[in-house]
Enzyme design. Structure first.
Site, PDB file in Angstrom:
ATOM      1  N   ASN A   9       0.856  -1.182   0.000  1.00  0.00           N
ATOM      2  CA  ASN A   9       0.000   0.000   0.000  1.00  0.00           C
ATOM      3  C   ASN A   9       0.903   1.247   0.000  1.00  0.00           C
ATOM      4  O   ASN A   9       1.636   1.497   0.962  1.00  0.00           O
ATOM      5  CB  ASN A   9      -0.872  -0.073   1.268  1.00  0.00           C
ATOM      6  CG  ASN A   9      -1.787   1.095   1.435  1.00  0.00           C
ATOM      7  OD1 ASN A   9      -1.409   2.230   1.185  1.00  0.00           O
ATOM      8  ND2 ASN A   9      -2.996   0.826   1.899  1.00  0.00           N
ATOM      9  N   LYS A  12       0.455   3.751   2.999  1.00  0.00           N
ATOM     10  CA  LYS A  12       1.073   3.284   4.246  1.00  0.00           C
ATOM     11  C   LYS A  12       2.585   3.400   4.163  1.00  0.00           C
ATOM     12  O   LYS A  12       3.239   3.805   5.127  1.00  0.00           O
ATOM     13  CB  LYS A  12       0.778   1.792   4.443  1.00  0.00           C
ATOM     14  CG  LYS A  12      -0.517   1.432   5.064  1.00  0.00           C
ATOM     15  CD  LYS A  12      -0.424  -0.071   5.412  1.00  0.00           C
ATOM     16  CE  LYS A  12      -1.737  -0.704   5.680  1.00  0.00           C
ATOM     17  NZ  LYS A  12      -1.602  -2.141   5.969  1.00  0.00           N
ATOM     18  N   ASP A  69      -1.294  -4.312  10.115  1.00  0.00           N
ATOM     19  CA  ASP A  69      -2.638  -4.633   9.654  1.00  0.00           C
ATOM     20  C   ASP A  69      -3.555  -3.606  10.290  1.00  0.00           C
ATOM     21  O   ASP A  69      -3.499  -3.372  11.499  1.00  0.00           O
ATOM     22  CB  ASP A  69      -3.050  -6.061  10.019  1.00  0.00           C
ATOM     23  CG  ASP A  69      -4.206  -6.507   9.125  1.00  0.00           C
ATOM     24  OD1 ASP A  69      -4.016  -6.536   7.884  1.00  0.00           O
ATOM     25  OD2 ASP A  69      -5.299  -6.786   9.630  1.00  0.00           O
ATOM     26  N   GLY A 151      -7.590   5.263   1.219  1.00  0.00           N
ATOM     27  CA  GLY A 151      -8.621   4.481   1.904  1.00  0.00           C
ATOM     28  C   GLY A 151      -9.817   5.323   2.340  1.00  0.00           C
ATOM     29  O   GLY A 151     -10.411   6.075   1.563  1.00  0.00           O
ATOM     30  N   ASP A 153      -9.820   7.819   4.372  1.00  0.00           N
ATOM     31  CA  ASP A 153      -9.442   9.164   4.836  1.00  0.00           C
ATOM     32  C   ASP A 153     -10.433  10.264   4.422  1.00  0.00           C
ATOM     33  O   ASP A 153     -10.698  11.174   5.226  1.00  0.00           O
ATOM     34  CB  ASP A 153      -8.030   9.534   4.361  1.00  0.00           C
ATOM     35  CG  ASP A 153      -6.944   8.822   5.158  1.00  0.00           C
ATOM     36  OD1 ASP A 153      -7.241   8.300   6.240  1.00  0.00           O
ATOM     37  OD2 ASP A 153      -5.788   8.795   4.682  1.00  0.00           O
TER      38      ASP A 153
HETATM   39  P1  ITT Z   1      -0.951  -4.239   2.883  1.00  0.00           P
HETATM   40  O1  ITT Z   1      -1.686  -5.457   3.437  1.00  0.00           O
HETATM   41  O2  ITT Z   1      -0.101  -4.571   1.704  1.00  0.00           O
HETATM   42  O3  ITT Z   1      -0.228  -3.483   3.962  1.00  0.00           O
HETATM   43  P2  ITT Z   1      -3.623  -3.157   2.591  1.00  0.00           P
HETATM   44  O4  ITT Z   1      -4.156  -1.855   2.090  1.00  0.00           O
HETATM   45  O5  ITT Z   1      -4.290  -4.418   2.059  1.00  0.00           O
HETATM   46  O6  ITT Z   1      -2.049  -3.192   2.306  1.00  0.00           O
HETATM   47  P3  ITT Z   1      -4.612  -3.840   5.202  1.00  0.00           P
HETATM   48  O7  ITT Z   1      -4.877  -5.262   4.858  1.00  0.00           O
HETATM   49  O8  ITT Z   1      -4.015  -3.527   6.543  1.00  0.00           O
HETATM   50  O9  ITT Z   1      -3.639  -3.162   4.149  1.00  0.00           O
HETATM   51  O10 ITT Z   1      -5.966  -3.050   5.004  1.00  0.00           O
HETATM   52  C1  ITT Z   1      -6.044  -1.783   5.461  1.00  0.00           C
HETATM   53  C2  ITT Z   1      -7.235  -1.084   4.804  1.00  0.00           C
HETATM   54  O11 ITT Z   1      -7.863  -0.310   5.837  1.00  0.00           O
HETATM   55  C3  ITT Z   1      -6.729  -0.113   3.755  1.00  0.00           C
HETATM   56  O12 ITT Z   1      -6.713  -0.683   2.468  1.00  0.00           O
HETATM   57  C4  ITT Z   1      -7.719   1.030   3.916  1.00  0.00           C
HETATM   58  O13 ITT Z   1      -8.891   0.734   3.193  1.00  0.00           O
HETATM   59  C5  ITT Z   1      -8.043   1.000   5.414  1.00  0.00           C
HETATM   60  N1  ITT Z   1      -7.103   1.867   6.157  1.00  0.00           N
HETATM   61  C6  ITT Z   1      -6.095   1.475   7.007  1.00  0.00           C
HETATM   62  N2  ITT Z   1      -5.411   2.531   7.457  1.00  0.00           N
HETATM   63  C7  ITT Z   1      -5.971   3.608   6.893  1.00  0.00           C
HETATM   64  C8  ITT Z   1      -5.695   4.980   6.931  1.00  0.00           C
HETATM   65  O14 ITT Z   1      -4.647   5.457   7.618  1.00  0.00           O
HETATM   66  N3  ITT Z   1      -6.481   5.801   6.242  1.00  0.00           N
HETATM   67  C9  ITT Z   1      -7.510   5.336   5.531  1.00  0.00           C
HETATM   68  N4  ITT Z   1      -7.831   4.056   5.393  1.00  0.00           N
HETATM   69  C10 ITT Z   1      -7.065   3.181   6.070  1.00  0.00           C
END
Ligand code: ITT
Length: 197
Positions: A9, A12, A69, A151, A153
């Site tokens: 991501n 992140k 996560d 995401g 935000d």
């Molecule tokens: P990785 O597993 O590769 O790290 P991912 O996006 O799939 O990437 P997650 O499984 O942890 O990561 O899912 C997190 C989701 O939650 C992310 O895709 C966003 O939709 C939401 N999210 C998490 N942190 C956020 C943030 O700081 N701001 C907005 N949305 C967030």
């Protein structure tokens, strides 16, 4: 010490690099490496999934790893989207699709729509295991606002603010976010580990 941040991501990855900028740790992410390994997030909790991600990526690269996560829990939706935050609206969905789904599900509920972001971070280097958690409380609005971040935000207003996270700059988000809190704790514990070496 070089640490591989197990995320694909981009949002992140940028946040966590900035959070480690003033530390002895050098962060590189799977996103930077252009690596699209699909780690099955089969856990029932953020904690389980963070461990799965950290250990799966450690086994492949054999270098110290941090995984995060994270997700959004909305009170009126009984904690959803929760661990399903990334793909809430379906397998190949966009962030906009997820936001629309949340807004639609909240349609008949009264305001405020209380919610929190959660970040569960795990460090693993084959021997040491460190866990840290961070949360950010706020509310969901039904009209997305702002261009920054990723995401959910654009639909999340943190407590004490009148802007969505997408209307904040990266350095402002990095002062208050769930991830800023988990990574701050993680850094503290990593410093202790680093000093022992
Ligand atoms: P990785 O597993 O590769 O790290 P991912 O996006 O799939 O990437 P997650 O499984 O942890 O990561 O899912 C997190 C989701 O939650 C992310 O895709 C966003 O939709 C939401 N999210 C998490 N942190 C956020 C943030 O700081 N701001 C907005 N949305 C967030």
């Amino acid at each position: 010490m070089k640490i591989l941040f197990a995320t694909q991501n981009k949002g992140k990855a940028e946040e966590v690099k900035a959070l480690f900028a003033d530390s002895p740790f050098e962060i590189i992410s799977l996103y930077d490496l252009g690596n699209s390994i699909d780690v099955p997030e089969t856990g029932a909790t953020f904690q389980e999934n963070a461990h799965i991600k950290a250990k799966t990526i450690y086994k492949i690269y054999n270098v110290p790893v941090i995984a995060d996560d994270s997700g959004l829990a909305i009170e009126q939706l009984d904690g959803r989207p929760g661990v399903y935050s990334a793909r809430y609206a379906g397998e190949k969905c966009t962030y906009d699709d997820n936001n629309i789904k949340v807004i639609t599900e909240l349609k008949d509920f009264p305001e405020p729509h209380r919610a929190k972001f959660i970040s569960y971070a795990v460090f693993y280097d084959g021997k040491n295991e460190i866990e840290a958690i961070g949360e950010l409380n706020g509310r969901i609005i039904k009209e997305p606002r702002g261009k920054n971040g990723f995401g959910y935000d654009p639909i999340f207003i943190p407590d004490g603010f009148d802007k969505t996270i997408s209307e904040l700059e990266l350095d402002e988000k990095n002062k208050i976010s769930h991830r800023a809190k988990s990574i701050a704790q993680m850094k503290e514990q990593l410093m202790k580990l680093h000093e022992r070496k």
